[in-house]
Design an enzyme around this catalytic site. Structure first.
Site, PDB file in Angstrom:
ATOM      1  N   CYS A  62      49.503  31.248  42.417  1.00  0.00           N
ATOM      2  CA  CYS A  62      50.797  31.464  41.767  1.00  0.00           C
ATOM      3  C   CYS A  62      51.286  32.882  42.042  1.00  0.00           C
ATOM      4  O   CYS A  62      50.568  33.708  42.581  1.00  0.00           O
ATOM      5  CB  CYS A  62      50.673  31.224  40.266  1.00  0.00           C
ATOM      6  SG  CYS A  62      49.633  32.428  39.424  1.00  0.00           S
ATOM      7  N   ALA A  65      49.116  35.628  40.942  1.00  0.00           N
ATOM      8  CA  ALA A  65      47.982  35.858  41.840  1.00  0.00           C
ATOM      9  C   ALA A  65      48.407  36.714  43.023  1.00  0.00           C
ATOM     10  O   ALA A  65      47.670  37.602  43.469  1.00  0.00           O
ATOM     11  CB  ALA A  65      47.422  34.528  42.338  1.00  0.00           C
ATOM     12  N   ARG A  96      38.317  38.968  44.770  1.00  0.00           N
ATOM     13  CA  ARG A  96      38.666  39.190  46.168  1.00  0.00           C
ATOM     14  C   ARG A  96      37.782  40.223  46.855  1.00  0.00           C
ATOM     15  O   ARG A  96      37.905  40.456  48.038  1.00  0.00           O
ATOM     16  CB  ARG A  96      40.140  39.587  46.292  1.00  0.00           C
ATOM     17  CG  ARG A  96      41.023  38.383  46.545  1.00  0.00           C
ATOM     18  CD  ARG A  96      42.480  38.719  46.409  1.00  0.00           C
ATOM     19  NE  ARG A  96      42.999  39.590  47.454  1.00  0.00           N
ATOM     20  CZ  ARG A  96      43.344  39.175  48.662  1.00  0.00           C
ATOM     21  NH1 ARG A  96      43.228  37.927  48.992  1.00  0.00           N
ATOM     22  NH2 ARG A  96      43.829  40.012  49.545  1.00  0.00           N
ATOM     23  N   HIS A 195      53.944  38.328  46.188  1.00  0.00           N
ATOM     24  CA  HIS A 195      53.867  39.469  47.097  1.00  0.00           C
ATOM     25  C   HIS A 195      55.215  40.173  47.152  1.00  0.00           C
ATOM     26  O   HIS A 195      55.312  41.386  47.087  1.00  0.00           O
ATOM     27  CB  HIS A 195      53.513  39.029  48.523  1.00  0.00           C
ATOM     28  CG  HIS A 195      52.254  38.236  48.628  1.00  0.00           C
ATOM     29  ND1 HIS A 195      52.114  37.206  49.523  1.00  0.00           N
ATOM     30  CD2 HIS A 195      51.078  38.326  47.959  1.00  0.00           C
ATOM     31  CE1 HIS A 195      50.902  36.683  49.396  1.00  0.00           C
ATOM     32  NE2 HIS A 195      50.260  37.336  48.450  1.00  0.00           N
TER      33      HIS A 195
END
Ligand code: SF4
Lengths: 490, 75
Positions: A62, A65, A96, A195
């Site tokens: 999403c 994220a 990550r 992003h």
């Protein structure tokens, strides 16, 4: 040479799509294509960045994220608050593996989950007060933080909290940047919009903070953008750039700091590794500060040499010589790696399905090892990513966008790759099918894979996975004996 | 009306970028391309076309401008 002919691939796609209802079939057909290297634009062949079909298994994340997990999270001296219920942050915490140098909890904070832990009453009465209090507490407990970002989870947008007002007020009291980020999970179709939102918030709240302030520059200043230092990737990249004589001013955002980001507008060239997650800020810096940007690829010796030369072409002869020197200096080691692993990997077929840049960037590294990528795809790419992919992939190979769990399994059954590179959600499905698998998001707890040092590890890992004796042990002996007996009887 | 950015690619051609939709396309033709008058209709390689008010040619690219969509190729 492709694994399947164009006709066979076409037939495969048709066969796989057969099971869908009419409407779904039409929609999914647009997301699958057979590569044709002569194409300039992917526009007519593949549709991307669309809402996933209801009812299928998608691997997407999403917007939260994309913003918290990818862009903001790795900045080590800032605290990113997962604002909302506790789960979103807790299940994504440190997943990550963005490595950093620092003392966690003192001057670095990536691995800690900071959250406002929303309860029913916060939904009913609003969470602004709680957020203000949380920021105060953070300031008291972690005074060495350099700034705070507020990453909104879904409920924040739904109940209409005014996090901007809280952030502004808090920034004034604590005297540090407090950045509200409107990255609620429901925005956009995938993490990709996250992003973008994160880039925009960096642009609006961080980037121009040090404009006009003195900064000692050199003609060789560059910034690494879109490298999240997974397993140490950014370090393996940085070392090459420094060896050729460049000065790396900032790392965005793996092992990066707030000060580095604020100083980025002073560099001469932005080096962009993950185009998808940081092209936005690069474009902005190009317009506002006149800094050119360049996409590069540090996977595998061929692409590394290509990229180093491309980077050097922006600078004077000293750097150009530096690039040649670096390439020559590592040649022996690279050749040794290839000599060792190529015979063990030659001719093996790989299928990929990853995120932002790897579906096309790692192709070169596999080719250096004599392997062939027969299918690739992105979770959340846009058409400009596919434009770039067409050139890197072989003719008549499969390209799939936002592939569904079912489609991916069927493609694997038909193409019979020797290795699959994808994420944790796909891993165990393929393990159970008996196909060697490497996680290409987190490098399967290994890494780095970027750069010269990374390639040696990459090659070893691929060999270790593919030639592991366990794959021949998947059929239990009694089944095997049975088969042999049947054969004999026949 | 939408905000768009026009930049130059490595080969010297113009590239159109629509941030709102992350749409990148190369510009095949620009109606006016003289130092005094630059802009007008932009034809994109994806079949779409946009109109920007003609201005003096900008000293430096990229530049963000307001554009109007004429023909839509991108669904
Ligand atoms: S979609 Fe919303 S609730 Fe789910 S993880 Fe993302 S932000 Fe959290």
């Amino acid at each position: 040479m492709a694994a399947l002919t164009r006709e066979a691939t076409e037939a495969l796609i048709a066969e796989v799509l057969e099971v869908y209802p009419e409407k779904a079939r039409k929609d999914r057909a647009k997301h699958l294509m057979i590569n044709d290297k002569t194409l300039e634009s992917s526009k007519k062949c593949i549709t991307s960045n669309r809402k996933s079909l209801p009812g299928v298994m998608t691997m997407r994340g999403c917007a939260y994220a994309g913003s918290k997990g990818v862009v903001w999270g790795p900045i080590k001296d800032m605290i990113s608050i997962s604002h909302g219920p506790i789960g979103c942050g807790q299940y994504a915490r440190a997943g990550r593996r963005n490595y950093y140098v620092g003392t966690t909890g003192v001057d670095a904070f990536c691995e800690i989950n900071f959250t406002s832990d929303f309860q029913e009453k916060d939904i009913v009465f609003g969470g602004d007060k709680k957020l203000a209090k949380l920021i105060d507490e953070i300031e008291m407990l972690f005074p060495l933080n350099k700034g705070i970002s507020v990453q909104s989870e879904c409920p924040i947008g739904l109940i209409g909290d005014d996090i901007e007002a809280v952030a502004k007020k808090a920034a004034a009291t604590i005297g540090k940047p407090v950045v509200p980020v409107r990255c609620e999970g429901f925005r956009g179709v995938s993490q990709s919009l996250g992003h973008h939102i994160a880039n925009d918030s960096v642009r609006d709240w961080i980037l121009s903070n040090r404009d006009g302030q003195a900064f000692e520059t050199t003609p060789y200043d560059v910034a690494i953008l879109g490298d999240y230092n997974i397993g140490g990737d950014a370090w393996a990249s940085r070392i090459l750039l420094e060896q050729m004589g460049l000065r790396v001013v900032a790392q965005w955002s793996g092992d990066g700091t707030l000060a580095e980001m604020e100083n980025t507008p002073k560099v001469k060239l932005n080096l962009l590794h993950c185009y998808r997650s940081m092209n936005y800020i690069s474009r902005h810096m190009e317009e506002k500060y006149g800094i050119p940007w360049l996409e590069y690829n540090f996977f595998g010796p061929t692409k590394i040499a290509e990229s180093l030369r491309k980077i050097a072409s922006f600078f004077d002869d000293k750097i150009k010589e530096g690039a040649e020197r670096v390439i020559a200096q590592h040649k022996e080691m690279m050749d040794a790696v290839i000599a060792k692993y190529r015979p063990r990997l030659e001719g093996k077929k790989v299928m990929l399905y990853v995120g932002g840049l790897r579906p096309r960037h790692v192709v070169g590294a596999y080719e250096d090892l004599g392997m062939e990528v027969v299918g690739t795809g992105y979770e959340f790419a846009h058409n400009d990513d596919y434009d770039r992919t067409i050139k890197d992939m072989g003719d008549a190979t499969l390209i799939y966008d936002d592939v569904t769990g079912y489609e991916f399994e069927e493609f694997v059954k038909a193409c019979k790759p020797d290795l699959i590179g994808s994420g944790i959600k796909e891993k165990y499905v393929f393990h159970k099918m008996g196909v060697p698998f490497r996680q290409l998001h987190s490098w399967d707890y290994s890494g780095p894979y970027h750069g010269v040092d990374g390639f040696a590890i990459f090659a070893r890992d691929m060999d270790m996975t593919l030639n592991n004796p366990c794959w021949s042990k998947l059929t239990p002996p009694w089944v095997k004996n049975n088969e042999a007996a049947l054969k004999q009887a026949a | 009306m939408a905000n768009i950015m026009i930049r130059q690619n490595g080969a010297g051609g113009l590239v159109f970028y629509l941030p709102k939709r992350d749409l990148e396309a190369s510009i095949e033709s620009i109606e006016f391309d003289t130092p005094e008058k630059w802009g007008g209709e932009l034809k994109l390689d994806n079949g779409g076309s946009y109109y920007i008010d003609p201005v003096a040619r900008p000293a430096r690219l990229p530049i963000s401008v307001r554009a109007r969509r004429l023909g839509a190729a991108e669904d």
